[in-house]
Design a protein around this motif. Sequence first.
Motif, short mmCIF file in Angstrom:
data_model
loop_
_atom_site.label_atom_id
_atom_site.label_comp_id
_atom_site.label_asym_id
_atom_site.label_seq_id
_atom_site.Cartn_x
_atom_site.Cartn_y
_atom_site.Cartn_z
N PRO A 159 0.83 -1.21 0.00
CA PRO A 159 0.00 0.00 0.00
C PRO A 159 0.86 1.27 0.00
N GLU A 160 0.49 2.21 -0.81
CA GLU A 160 1.14 3.51 -0.88
C GLU A 160 2.65 3.40 -1.14
N GLU A 162 4.33 4.69 -3.35
CA GLU A 162 4.91 5.99 -3.71
C GLU A 162 5.38 6.77 -2.49
N MET A 163 4.99 6.34 -1.29
CA MET A 163 5.37 7.02 -0.06
C MET A 163 6.64 6.43 0.57
N ARG A 167 8.88 7.91 3.80
CA ARG A 167 9.01 7.12 5.03
C ARG A 167 10.48 6.82 5.33
#
Length: 191
Positions: A159-160, A162-163, A167
């Motif tokens: 999930p996510e 692209e983050m 992080r």
Amino acid sequence: MRLPADDPRHVAVQADLRHWLEQAVIGLNLCPFAKGVHVKGQIHWVVSDARDGDALREDLRAELLALAESDPEQRDTTVLAAPWCLADFLDFNDFLDEADAVLEALELDGTLQIANFHPHYQFAGTVDDDVSNNSNRAPYPVLHLLRESSIDRAVAAYPEAEMIYERNIEALERLGAAGWAALNIRRSVGE
């Protein structure tokens, strides 16, 4: 001169890179996709004896072809280290255009891609000792050869994705320079 794979210098480079992978990349979860291929033994480790870009380009060409032709269940990715070549980050950064040209000449762009790591990696707009640079630092110059299909599967399952970059920066800032130093990411074989 081509050193045998069991040469003590090659063994030391691979040990340093495995330590970096286990302590930083997997240990700090900088790449959430690394643990699976590591645990399954699907990483092919190669130490180039190249002393210049021309020789490294030839090793890269051979490893791209070998990865493309291999069974992904046996070899999902290749880590190509260049401990005696491109010690200067700007020279290494310039070489990345040549690496992409090799990928395109082999018509493997879209099938494989090349990620990169360097002991002196520095993001634009940062100072050398900015802890965020460690997200792309390895003990040696590294060309990481990846299958696009594996990346697509991993991104779809995470999930996510692209983050991840953001992080990583947050995790490294929380860790700080002292925390990074405590990981003992080392280089046993000279520049």
